[in-house]
Design a protein around this motif. Structure first.
Motif, PDB file in Angstrom:
ATOM      1  N   ASN A 392       0.817  -1.223   0.000  1.00 62.43           N
ATOM      2  CA  ASN A 392       0.000   0.000   0.000  1.00 62.43           C
ATOM      3  C   ASN A 392       0.847   1.267   0.000  1.00 62.43           C
ATOM      4  O   ASN A 392       0.485   2.271   0.618  1.00 62.43           O
ATOM      5  CB  ASN A 392      -0.942   0.028   1.218  1.00 62.43           C
ATOM      6  N   ASP A 393       1.984   1.228  -0.691  1.00 71.69           N
ATOM      7  CA  ASP A 393       2.892   2.371  -0.687  1.00 71.69           C
ATOM      8  C   ASP A 393       3.152   2.833  -2.121  1.00 71.69           C
ATOM      9  O   ASP A 393       3.580   2.035  -2.962  1.00 71.69           O
ATOM     10  CB  ASP A 393       4.207   2.002  -0.007  1.00 71.69           C
ATOM     11  N   LEU A 394       2.932   4.115  -2.370  1.00 69.48           N
ATOM     12  CA  LEU A 394       3.056   4.639  -3.728  1.00 69.48           C
ATOM     13  C   LEU A 394       4.498   4.611  -4.223  1.00 69.48           C
ATOM     14  O   LEU A 394       4.745   4.360  -5.404  1.00 69.48           O
ATOM     15  CB  LEU A 394       2.506   6.070  -3.786  1.00 69.48           C
ATOM     16  N   LEU A 395       5.470   4.853  -3.347  1.00 75.24           N
ATOM     17  CA  LEU A 395       6.861   4.884  -3.785  1.00 75.24           C
ATOM     18  C   LEU A 395       7.310   3.512  -4.294  1.00 75.24           C
ATOM     19  O   LEU A 395       8.018   3.415  -5.302  1.00 75.24           O
ATOM     20  CB  LEU A 395       7.758   5.348  -2.645  1.00 75.24           C
ATOM     21  N   TRP A 396       6.909   2.454  -3.594  1.00 77.39           N
ATOM     22  CA  TRP A 396       7.239   1.113  -4.072  1.00 77.39           C
ATOM     23  C   TRP A 396       6.528   0.823  -5.386  1.00 77.39           C
ATOM     24  O   TRP A 396       7.112   0.218  -6.299  1.00 77.39           O
ATOM     25  CB  TRP A 396       6.878   0.061  -3.035  1.00 77.39           C
ATOM     26  N   LEU A 397       5.296   1.250  -5.526  1.00 78.70           N
ATOM     27  CA  LEU A 397       4.569   1.018  -6.768  1.00 78.70           C
ATOM     28  C   LEU A 397       5.209   1.768  -7.935  1.00 78.70           C
ATOM     29  O   LEU A 397       5.241   1.266  -9.062  1.00 78.70           O
ATOM     30  CB  LEU A 397       3.106   1.431  -6.611  1.00 78.70           C
ATOM     31  N   LEU A 398       5.726   2.962  -7.679  1.00 79.69           N
ATOM     32  CA  LEU A 398       6.392   3.714  -8.744  1.00 79.69           C
ATOM     33  C   LEU A 398       7.704   3.048  -9.149  1.00 79.69           C
ATOM     34  O   LEU A 398       8.052   3.018 -10.340  1.00 79.69           O
ATOM     35  CB  LEU A 398       6.646   5.155  -8.293  1.00 79.69           C
ATOM     36  N   TYR A 399       8.435   2.534  -8.165  1.00 76.68           N
ATOM     37  CA  TYR A 399       9.640   1.757  -8.489  1.00 76.68           C
ATOM     38  C   TYR A 399       9.253   0.566  -9.366  1.00 76.68           C
ATOM     39  O   TYR A 399       9.880   0.314 -10.409  1.00 76.68           O
ATOM     40  CB  TYR A 399      10.312   1.285  -7.202  1.00 76.68           C
TER      41      TYR A 399
END
Length: 428
Positions: A392-399
């Motif tokens: 549920n973390d946007l930074l990991w999803l962007l990576y």
């Protein structure tokens, strides 16, 4: 034919709206701050509500996957390494010290990845830049406005640093750093309008970054400027010259990492900061001992920092504060998934950067510098925070989306006839 075009436009609007809403929900903006107490802490009831807020993003992601399953399937086929890394948390139920917690968090991680696959396979890098400018750039601008309108909420209670519309100043630091990255990518775009937007993003991002006083994010933003210049330089070179420069960079990176490890403490002292990184260094020494107990596969995904783990109570009592995570993405990965998880992450990152630099050379007008920069700054942000494989973390999803985008386009360029590109060129 007109009906077909109208239907396609409708689907595209649904994709745009869905991705925007899902990313806004996962960005950590507004909602955690509204649910927090006066000191910025969250009660268990508030945490439960935040978990519920993430649920609509799963529905949106899975719904968008159902609209375009073929594109997402091709994204999966080109990312065996990433899929192995995502499935490893589910497999870790077999050796986890808390199987039920691992299962819940691993399922949340897997479901949230649907958003990353849709974003990567249905939006080109230039389209991704536009969407992220609205989400992250908008949150950065809103944070600066909040400082003037609601300073009591927008400033940290302890030190007065800016947190804006986020729960903590470090979260604003990450978002502001990404806004700077968006500004860099936009300034390098072929469109004059995009370059003007890039200037606004750079100004807002730098202002929020400085006001947040997040040292790691500031360092990551500086690194993004350097990396962008190096990548563009390497992309312009050809033949043996390019090979020699790439080999030189491969030798230089470990040296820079060593210098950073040795000199980061003195640098912080020179800047008037705590050389222990606010207690992180003593914490890491105890975490390393726990990693050595299960070096190969770890303790199980997402389960170490739970109250049912006796080892974590020893760390909390020794350190005098209840650390919610390792405050280091590499150690956090080792705690949960061991050296196997970390090696998969390293292999995935090196492949993405190498393929991304190639795309910057082969397709210079498509904006591939953006996903390359996102992957690179993720390495730096994880030095003092735990972002890798975070559900549920946007930074990991962007990576993840950056890795998927790069691998899909690289495969399409290598096999243009039998292998259709999994990234569409539909205009926003």
């Amino acid at each position: 034919m007109p009906q077909t075009k109208s239907y396609a436009r409708l689907l595209r609007r649904i994709e745009l709206l869905g991705i925007f809403v899902a990313m806004l929900l996962l960005s950590g903006a507004v909602f955690p701050l509204l649910l927090s107490q006066a000191d910025g802490s969250l009660t268990e009831a508030a945490r439960a509500k935040l978990r519920m807020i993430a649920a609509p993003s799963y529905v949106i992601g899975l719904g968008l996957v159902a609209l375009r399953p073929a594109a997402v399937l091709r994204g999966v086929q080109h990312n065996v390494l990433l899929m192995t890394l995502i499935l490893l948390p589910l497999a870790s139920i077999l050796w986890s010290i808390g199987p039920s917690i691992t299962l819940r968090r691993a399922v949340a991680l897997t479901l949230s990845m649907a958003v990353a696959f849709v974003f990567a396979t249905r939006f080109t890098p230039r389209q991704q830049l536009v969407v992220l400018a609205w989400v992250l750039g908008g949150a950065t601008f809103l944070s600066l406005v909040a400082m003037a309108v609601l300073p009591g909420r927008a400033l940290m209670p302890e030190d007065g640093a800016l947190r804006g519309v986020f729960l903590h100043k470090n979260v604003l630091g990450w978002v502001a750093c990404l806004t700077v990255v968006l500004g860099i990518a936009a300034r390098l775009d072929v469109s004059a309008r995009m370059r003007r937007t890039g200037l606004l993003l750079l100004v807002a991002g730098l202002a929020a970054l400085l006001l947040s006083t997040s040292v790691t994010s500031l360092f990551a933003a500086f690194a993004a400027v350097v990396v962008s210049r190096v990548v563009l330089l390497v992309a312009r070179l050809q033949g043996r010259t390019r090979l020699a420069v790439v080999l030189g960079l491969i030798l230089l990176i470990p040296l820079l990492a060593l210098l950073l490890a040795v000199g980061f403490g003195p640098l912080l002292e020179a800047l008037g900061k705590d050389p222990t990184l606010t207690g992180r260094v003593p914490l890491w020494s105890m975490i390393d001992a726990e990693i050595s107990r299960h070096p190969l596969l770890g303790h199980g995904y997402g389960v170490f920092w739970t109250e049912g783990n006796p080892a974590v109570w020893s760390i909390w009592e020794s350190q005098g504060w209840q650390a919610p995570n390792a405050h280091n993405g590499y150690r956090e990965t080792m705690l949960g998934l061991g050296s196997v998880g970390l090696l998969l992450l390293i292999a995935l990152t090196f492949r993405a950067v190498a393929q991304g630099v190639t795309l910057c050379s082969m397709a210079p007008g498509e904006g591939w510098i953006l996903p390359v920069l996102i992957v690179c700054i993720s390495l730096i942000l994880n030095l003092s925070e735990s972002i890798f494989l975070k559900q549920n973390d946007l930074l990991w999803l962007l990576y993840s989306a950056s890795v998927i985008s790069i691998s899909c386009r690289h495969a399409a360029l290598r096999h243009p006839v039998p292998e259709p590109a999994c990234i569409v060129a539909t205009a926003i």
